[in-house]
Design a protein around this motif. Sequence first.
Motif, mmCIF file in Angstrom:
data_model
loop_
_atom_site.group_PDB
_atom_site.id
_atom_site.type_symbol
_atom_site.label_atom_id
_atom_site.label_comp_id
_atom_site.label_asym_id
_atom_site.label_seq_id
_atom_site.Cartn_x
_atom_site.Cartn_y
_atom_site.Cartn_z
ATOM 1 N N LEU A 101 -2.418 -0.229 -2.732
ATOM 2 C CA LEU A 101 -2.349 0.940 -2.265
ATOM 3 C C LEU A 101 -3.476 1.572 -1.380
ATOM 4 C CD1 LEU A 101 -0.484 3.131 -5.225
ATOM 5 C CD2 LEU A 101 0.637 1.666 -3.285
ATOM 6 N N ARG A 102 -3.017 1.886 -0.336
ATOM 7 C CA ARG A 102 -4.029 2.642 0.948
ATOM 8 C C ARG A 102 -3.752 4.042 1.084
ATOM 9 N NH1 ARG A 102 -3.882 -1.078 5.728
ATOM 10 N NH2 ARG A 102 -1.863 0.120 5.928
ATOM 11 N N LEU A 103 -4.528 5.007 0.979
ATOM 12 C CA LEU A 103 -4.346 6.293 1.585
ATOM 13 C C LEU A 103 -3.633 6.426 2.880
ATOM 14 C CD1 LEU A 103 -7.025 8.522 -0.026
ATOM 15 C CD2 LEU A 103 -5.031 8.245 -0.567
ATOM 16 N N LEU B 107 -0.353 10.314 -0.759
ATOM 17 C CA LEU B 107 0.555 9.735 -0.267
ATOM 18 C C LEU B 107 -0.147 8.262 0.203
ATOM 19 C CD1 LEU B 107 3.264 9.319 0.813
ATOM 20 C CD2 LEU B 107 2.649 10.317 2.997
ATOM 21 N N SER B 108 0.421 7.171 -0.423
ATOM 22 C CA SER B 108 -0.247 5.912 -0.076
ATOM 23 C C SER B 108 0.793 5.054 0.244
ATOM 24 C CB SER B 108 -0.607 5.467 -1.467
ATOM 25 O OG SER B 108 -1.636 6.440 -1.991
ATOM 26 N N GLU B 109 0.380 4.160 1.037
ATOM 27 C CA GLU B 109 1.115 2.883 1.777
ATOM 28 C C GLU B 109 0.741 1.822 1.011
ATOM 29 O OE1 GLU B 109 2.072 1.217 6.098
ATOM 30 O OE2 GLU B 109 0.362 2.163 5.885
ATOM 31 N N MET B 110 1.868 1.012 0.617
ATOM 32 C CA MET B 110 1.681 -0.388 -0.046
ATOM 33 C C MET B 110 1.309 -1.345 0.815
ATOM 34 S SD MET B 110 4.087 -1.760 -2.921
ATOM 35 C CE MET B 110 4.726 -3.590 -2.832
ATOM 36 N N PHE C 230 9.780 -2.126 -4.258
ATOM 37 C CA PHE C 230 8.901 -1.556 -3.050
ATOM 38 C C PHE C 230 8.308 -2.872 -2.249
ATOM 39 C CE2 PHE C 230 8.667 2.017 -5.866
ATOM 40 C CZ PHE C 230 9.083 3.023 -5.019
ATOM 41 N N LYS C 231 8.131 -2.617 -0.974
ATOM 42 C CA LYS C 231 7.809 -3.645 -0.184
ATOM 43 C C LYS C 231 6.328 -3.349 0.663
ATOM 44 C CE LYS C 231 11.606 -6.382 -1.017
ATOM 45 N NZ LYS C 231 11.388 -6.341 -2.424
ATOM 46 N N PRO C 232 5.510 -4.162 1.151
ATOM 47 C CA PRO C 232 4.462 -3.683 1.994
ATOM 48 C C PRO C 232 4.906 -2.918 3.091
ATOM 49 C CG PRO C 232 4.251 -5.897 1.328
ATOM 50 C CD PRO C 232 5.738 -5.554 0.865
ATOM 51 N N GLY C 233 4.239 -1.665 3.151
ATOM 52 C CA GLY C 233 4.891 -0.873 4.279
ATOM 53 C C GLY C 233 5.314 0.446 3.579
ATOM 54 N N ASP C 234 6.044 0.406 2.370
ATOM 55 C CA ASP C 234 6.772 1.552 2.037
ATOM 56 C C ASP C 234 5.576 2.388 1.466
ATOM 57 O OD1 ASP C 234 8.996 0.296 2.150
ATOM 58 O OD2 ASP C 234 9.146 -0.273 0.214
ATOM 59 N N ARG C 235 5.880 3.825 1.242
ATOM 60 C CA ARG C 235 5.045 4.832 1.163
ATOM 61 C C ARG C 235 5.426 5.397 -0.177
ATOM 62 N NH1 ARG C 235 3.430 7.848 6.507
ATOM 63 N NH2 ARG C 235 2.483 6.073 7.628
#
Length: 73
Positions: free
Chosen positions: A69-71, A57-60, A43-48
């Motif tokens: 993780l951010r909602l 559902l969160s975004e990395m 997983f990379k930044p921007g992946d959900r």
Amino acid sequence: MAKKRYDPLWEIVDEKVALQGAEPDLDSYCPNCHVKVHVGPEFKPGDRLECGLCGALSEMVGGVGGPELRLVE
């Protein structure tokens, strides 16, 4: 003799599962229910990601101490 990288029991059913301790543990916490979520190295930044407990559902995002993780709204 080569060092085994995959669990031999999973190889019986033609699955490639890394041995425990062979890959780094990247964990974060769900921003909704605060349960620990395993974030693999793929997983990379921007992946959900979807929380397995609450389904949020969160975004990395890249954090200082590791992945965060951010909602997603």
